[in-house]
Scaffold this motif. Structure first.
Motif, PDB file in Angstrom:
ATOM      1  N   ALA A 133      51.359  24.754  46.901  1.00  0.00           N
ATOM      2  CA  ALA A 133      51.992  23.813  45.970  1.00  0.00           C
ATOM      3  C   ALA A 133      52.546  24.547  44.754  1.00  0.00           C
ATOM      4  CB  ALA A 133      50.987  22.745  45.543  1.00  0.00           C
ATOM      5  N   ALA A 134      51.775  25.479  44.222  1.00  0.00           N
ATOM      6  CA  ALA A 134      52.241  26.263  43.071  1.00  0.00           C
ATOM      7  C   ALA A 134      53.458  27.101  43.441  1.00  0.00           C
ATOM      8  CB  ALA A 134      51.117  27.160  42.556  1.00  0.00           C
ATOM      9  N   SER A 135      53.430  27.706  44.624  1.00  0.00           N
ATOM     10  CA  SER A 135      54.554  28.534  45.074  1.00  0.00           C
ATOM     11  C   SER A 135      55.795  27.691  45.325  1.00  0.00           C
ATOM     12  CB  SER A 135      54.161  29.282  46.350  1.00  0.00           C
ATOM     13  OG  SER A 135      55.185  30.141  46.765  1.00  0.00           O
ATOM     14  N   LEU A 136      55.610  26.495  45.884  1.00  0.00           N
ATOM     15  CA  LEU A 136      56.733  25.591  46.136  1.00  0.00           C
ATOM     16  C   LEU A 136      57.367  25.141  44.831  1.00  0.00           C
ATOM     17  CD1 LEU A 136      58.462  23.977  48.113  1.00  0.00           C
ATOM     18  CD2 LEU A 136      56.718  22.171  48.066  1.00  0.00           C
ATOM     19  N   PHE A 137      56.549  24.857  43.844  1.00  0.00           N
ATOM     20  CA  PHE A 137      57.070  24.479  42.528  1.00  0.00           C
ATOM     21  C   PHE A 137      57.932  25.607  41.951  1.00  0.00           C
ATOM     22  CE2 PHE A 137      56.408  24.986  37.921  1.00  0.00           C
ATOM     23  CZ  PHE A 137      57.069  23.855  37.463  1.00  0.00           C
ATOM     24  N   LYS A 138      57.441  26.836  42.052  1.00  0.00           N
ATOM     25  CA  LYS A 138      58.194  27.986  41.547  1.00  0.00           C
ATOM     26  C   LYS A 138      59.527  28.120  42.268  1.00  0.00           C
ATOM     27  CE  LYS A 138      57.949  32.055  43.045  1.00  0.00           C
ATOM     28  NZ  LYS A 138      57.552  33.388  43.560  1.00  0.00           N
ATOM     29  N   PRO A 197      44.854  23.380  32.942  1.00  0.00           N
ATOM     30  CA  PRO A 197      45.199  24.250  31.799  1.00  0.00           C
ATOM     31  C   PRO A 197      45.510  25.679  32.226  1.00  0.00           C
ATOM     32  CG  PRO A 197      43.235  22.931  31.323  1.00  0.00           C
ATOM     33  CD  PRO A 197      43.526  22.770  32.776  1.00  0.00           C
ATOM     34  N   ALA A 198      44.837  26.157  33.283  1.00  0.00           N
ATOM     35  CA  ALA A 198      45.072  27.520  33.761  1.00  0.00           C
ATOM     36  C   ALA A 198      46.500  27.668  34.266  1.00  0.00           C
ATOM     37  CB  ALA A 198      44.081  27.869  34.874  1.00  0.00           C
ATOM     38  N   PHE A 199      47.001  26.658  35.020  1.00  0.00           N
ATOM     39  CA  PHE A 199      48.372  26.738  35.524  1.00  0.00           C
ATOM     40  C   PHE A 199      49.378  26.633  34.384  1.00  0.00           C
ATOM     41  CE2 PHE A 199      52.283  24.746  37.101  1.00  0.00           C
ATOM     42  CZ  PHE A 199      52.672  25.714  38.021  1.00  0.00           C
ATOM     43  N   ILE A 200      49.116  25.805  33.411  1.00  0.00           N
ATOM     44  CA  ILE A 200      50.020  25.684  32.262  1.00  0.00           C
ATOM     45  C   ILE A 200      50.124  27.028  31.537  1.00  0.00           C
ATOM     46  CG2 ILE A 200      50.441  24.539  30.063  1.00  0.00           C
ATOM     47  CD1 ILE A 200      50.825  22.770  32.560  1.00  0.00           C
ATOM     48  N   ASP A 201      49.023  27.742  31.436  1.00  0.00           N
ATOM     49  CA  ASP A 201      49.034  29.059  30.780  1.00  0.00           C
ATOM     50  C   ASP A 201      49.867  30.071  31.569  1.00  0.00           C
ATOM     51  OD1 ASP A 201      47.459  28.190  28.699  1.00  0.00           O
ATOM     52  OD2 ASP A 201      45.565  28.847  29.608  1.00  0.00           O
ATOM     53  N   THR A 227      50.860  36.004  40.503  1.00  0.00           N
ATOM     54  CA  THR A 227      49.497  36.551  40.517  1.00  0.00           C
ATOM     55  C   THR A 227      48.470  35.422  40.593  1.00  0.00           C
ATOM     56  OG1 THR A 227      49.545  36.658  38.079  1.00  0.00           O
ATOM     57  CG2 THR A 227      50.086  38.672  39.283  1.00  0.00           C
ATOM     58  N   TYR A 228      48.796  34.285  40.002  1.00  0.00           N
ATOM     59  CA  TYR A 228      47.920  33.109  40.078  1.00  0.00           C
ATOM     60  C   TYR A 228      47.828  32.606  41.518  1.00  0.00           C
ATOM     61  CZ  TYR A 228      46.237  28.350  39.028  1.00  0.00           C
ATOM     62  OH  TYR A 228      45.524  27.176  38.989  1.00  0.00           O
ATOM     63  N   VAL A 229      48.996  32.538  42.199  1.00  0.00           N
ATOM     64  CA  VAL A 229      49.025  32.111  43.598  1.00  0.00           C
ATOM     65  C   VAL A 229      48.247  33.089  44.469  1.00  0.00           C
ATOM     66  CG1 VAL A 229      50.539  31.834  45.614  1.00  0.00           C
ATOM     67  CG2 VAL A 229      51.169  30.802  43.432  1.00  0.00           C
ATOM     68  N   TYR A 230      48.419  34.370  44.216  1.00  0.00           N
ATOM     69  CA  TYR A 230      47.674  35.394  44.970  1.00  0.00           C
ATOM     70  C   TYR A 230      46.167  35.212  44.794  1.00  0.00           C
ATOM     71  CZ  TYR A 230      45.408  39.930  45.671  1.00  0.00           C
ATOM     72  OH  TYR A 230      44.548  40.926  46.048  1.00  0.00           O
ATOM     73  N   ARG A 231      45.748  35.000  43.567  1.00  0.00           N
ATOM     74  CA  ARG A 231      44.323  34.903  43.277  1.00  0.00           C
ATOM     75  C   ARG A 231      43.714  33.609  43.843  1.00  0.00           C
ATOM     76  NH1 ARG A 231      44.998  35.720  38.509  1.00  0.00           N
ATOM     77  NH2 ARG A 231      44.765  33.663  37.570  1.00  0.00           N
ATOM     78  N   ILE A 232      44.452  32.495  43.667  1.00  0.00           N
ATOM     79  CA  ILE A 232      43.941  31.204  44.128  1.00  0.00           C
ATOM     80  C   ILE A 232      44.015  31.096  45.646  1.00  0.00           C
ATOM     81  CG2 ILE A 232      44.292  28.703  44.062  1.00  0.00           C
ATOM     82  CD1 ILE A 232      43.086  29.878  41.533  1.00  0.00           C
ATOM     83  N   GLY A 233      45.131  31.583  46.219  1.00  0.00           N
ATOM     84  CA  GLY A 233      45.337  31.427  47.652  1.00  0.00           C
ATOM     85  C   GLY A 233      44.622  32.458  48.499  1.00  0.00           C
ATOM     86  N   LEU A 234      44.944  33.738  48.300  1.00  0.00           N
ATOM     87  CA  LEU A 234      44.405  34.782  49.164  1.00  0.00           C
ATOM     88  C   LEU A 234      42.976  35.170  48.808  1.00  0.00           C
ATOM     89  CD1 LEU A 234      47.503  37.137  49.597  1.00  0.00           C
ATOM     90  CD2 LEU A 234      46.657  35.349  51.132  1.00  0.00           C
ATOM     91  N   VAL A 235      42.638  35.158  47.511  1.00  0.00           N
ATOM     92  CA  VAL A 235      41.299  35.565  47.094  1.00  0.00           C
ATOM     93  C   VAL A 235      40.299  34.417  47.203  1.00  0.00           C
ATOM     94  CG1 VAL A 235      39.909  36.506  45.205  1.00  0.00           C
ATOM     95  CG2 VAL A 235      42.244  37.335  45.571  1.00  0.00           C
ATOM     96  N   MET A 289      61.615  32.753  37.861  1.00  0.00           N
ATOM     97  CA  MET A 289      60.199  32.406  37.886  1.00  0.00           C
ATOM     98  C   MET A 289      59.345  33.457  38.600  1.00  0.00           C
ATOM     99  SD  MET A 289      60.105  29.624  36.170  1.00  0.00           S
ATOM    100  CE  MET A 289      58.473  28.976  36.482  1.00  0.00           C
ATOM    101  N   ASN A 290      59.963  34.507  39.119  1.00  0.00           N
ATOM    102  CA  ASN A 290      59.193  35.541  39.803  1.00  0.00           C
ATOM    103  C   ASN A 290      58.455  36.442  38.821  1.00  0.00           C
ATOM    104  OD1 ASN A 290      60.056  34.553  42.209  1.00  0.00           O
ATOM    105  ND2 ASN A 290      61.345  36.285  42.756  1.00  0.00           N
ATOM    106  N   ALA A 291      59.172  36.957  37.839  1.00  0.00           N
ATOM    107  CA  ALA A 291      58.601  37.828  36.798  1.00  0.00           C
ATOM    108  C   ALA A 291      57.994  39.113  37.355  1.00  0.00           C
ATOM    109  CB  ALA A 291      57.566  37.080  35.953  1.00  0.00           C
ATOM    110  N   ASN A 292      58.261  39.406  38.632  1.00  0.00           N
ATOM    111  CA  ASN A 292      57.886  40.679  39.270  1.00  0.00           C
ATOM    112  C   ASN A 292      56.371  40.805  39.488  1.00  0.00           C
ATOM    113  OD1 ASN A 292      57.719  43.284  40.289  1.00  0.00           O
ATOM    114  ND2 ASN A 292      59.388  44.014  38.999  1.00  0.00           N
ATOM    115  N   PHE A 293      55.914  40.277  40.624  1.00  0.00           N
ATOM    116  CA  PHE A 293      54.489  40.311  40.972  1.00  0.00           C
ATOM    117  C   PHE A 293      53.951  41.742  41.027  1.00  0.00           C
ATOM    118  CE2 PHE A 293      51.426  41.063  44.395  1.00  0.00           C
ATOM    119  CZ  PHE A 293      50.354  40.287  43.977  1.00  0.00           C
ATOM    120  N   ASP A 294      54.666  42.643  41.721  1.00  0.00           N
ATOM    121  CA  ASP A 294      54.182  44.024  41.892  1.00  0.00           C
ATOM    122  C   ASP A 294      53.921  44.702  40.556  1.00  0.00           C
ATOM    123  OD1 ASP A 294      54.327  43.783  44.603  1.00  0.00           O
ATOM    124  OD2 ASP A 294      56.294  44.709  44.797  1.00  0.00           O
ATOM    125  N   GLN A 295      54.843  44.516  39.623  1.00  0.00           N
ATOM    126  CA  GLN A 295      54.689  45.138  38.307  1.00  0.00           C
ATOM    127  C   GLN A 295      53.486  44.571  37.568  1.00  0.00           C
ATOM    128  OE1 GLN A 295      57.416  43.892  35.295  1.00  0.00           O
ATOM    129  NE2 GLN A 295      57.436  45.876  34.270  1.00  0.00           N
TER     130      GLN A 295
END
Length: 300
Positions: free
Chosen positions: A271-276, A66-70, A254-262, A230-236
């Protein structure tokens, strides 16, 4: 024979290719070589030993989350808003700038419009946080002057997406207008002279000469923009995010950053980044072929 012609062309225009080299190196290091690591999306990451091949396991978890769908929904909404409200602005700005007859005033206007592009999103976020402050922000002071209540835009779920859109326009529209200004400069002055002789107004010249001449540039830029849909501007988003509005502006990046790096879930985040990225490729090819079929013009 083709290789010899290529070598001959490179030798002939080596200065131009030398100027292009830093960009090629940048994209190779940060965009091409990392593609090799995309295989991690189909593996289970192991700190010690070889990674285990798990196939589509991470994608199944991804699409059932559900988090990814959001975040997917947020990404689509924010990107769609930016396409609709941002994309026409650089075109309009380029036409307005082209109509300015005074060279000094035109250069001054261009400098003012281009300047925000060179500011980082950290600085711009600070500017908007101060400007939209509910007690001391300039925008709310104006609202209070007209007997309107103060609004905390930075923590309002109803307003934060619009803050993203308008801050994007303020920072980027002037700079993006350069592309269209360059295309306008290529239009033959004789077309405008002939239109003036025939009694065409400035508006008629714009609609009958300028806009049709910009069509191929507009189509190309639009297709390329869809590739980054699908980028929507991560920095912003990263700099404008706070706990109050995270649920409505949390995007895939931001989801990929939080799940992957954090959190260290590298395979799942890949997988999420590849889908994007796959969605971006599909959008570019789809819009290109649709444009070619309708108008005969595309990216290539």
């Amino acid at each position: 024979m083709k290789l010899q012609n290529l070598i001959k062309e490179v030798k002939k225009s080596w200065v131009i290719y030398a100027m292009l080299l830093p960009t090629l190196v940048y994209f190779s290091i940060f965009h091409v070589i990392p593609l090799i690591g995309m295989k991690l999306a189909f593996q289970e990451f192991r700190i010690m030993g070889a990674n285990e091949w798990v196939g589509l396991k991470h994608f199944k978890i991804l699409f059932s989350s559900p988090a990814f769908i959001d975040v997917l929904k947020n990404t689509i909404i924010i990107s769609t808003m930016k396409i609709i409200f941002f994309f026409p602005v650089p075109i309009i700005l380029s036409i307005i700038i082209n109509e300015v007859r005074s060279n000094k005033y035109r250069k001054f206007t261009q400098s003012i419009l281009y300047l925000p592009h060179f500011l980082s999103w950290v600085v711009i976020a600070g500017v908007f946080i101060s400007l939209l402050d509910p007690t001391e922000g300039g925008f709310n002071i104006i609202r209070n002057f007209f007997q309107l209540p103060s609004v905390d835009y930075m923590t309002s779920k109803d307003h934060i997406r619009w803050v993203l859109v308008f801050s994007e326009i303020w920072r980027t529209a002037g700079w993006d207008s350069i592309i269209y200004l360059a295309a306008i400069m290529k239009i033959s002055p004789t077309l405008y002279e002939a239109a003036q002789i025939d009694g065409a107004s400035s508006f008629q010249q714009m609609t009958k000469i300028t806009l049709p001449s910009l069509y191929s540039t507009i189509v190309t830029v639009f297709i390329l923009n869809l590739g980054f849909f699908m980028n929507a501007n991560f920095d912003q988003v990263f700099n404008f995010t706070n706990d109050s509005v995270r649920s409505v502006i949390d995007i895939i990046d931001t989801y990929v950053y939080r799940i992957g790096l954090v959190n260290g879930q590298y395979a799942y985040a890949t997988a999420a980044s590849l889908f994007k990225g796959a969605i971006g490729v599909v959008l570019i090819f789809s819009t290109h072929f649709i444009s070619k079929r309708i108008s005969g013009k595309g990216v290539w």
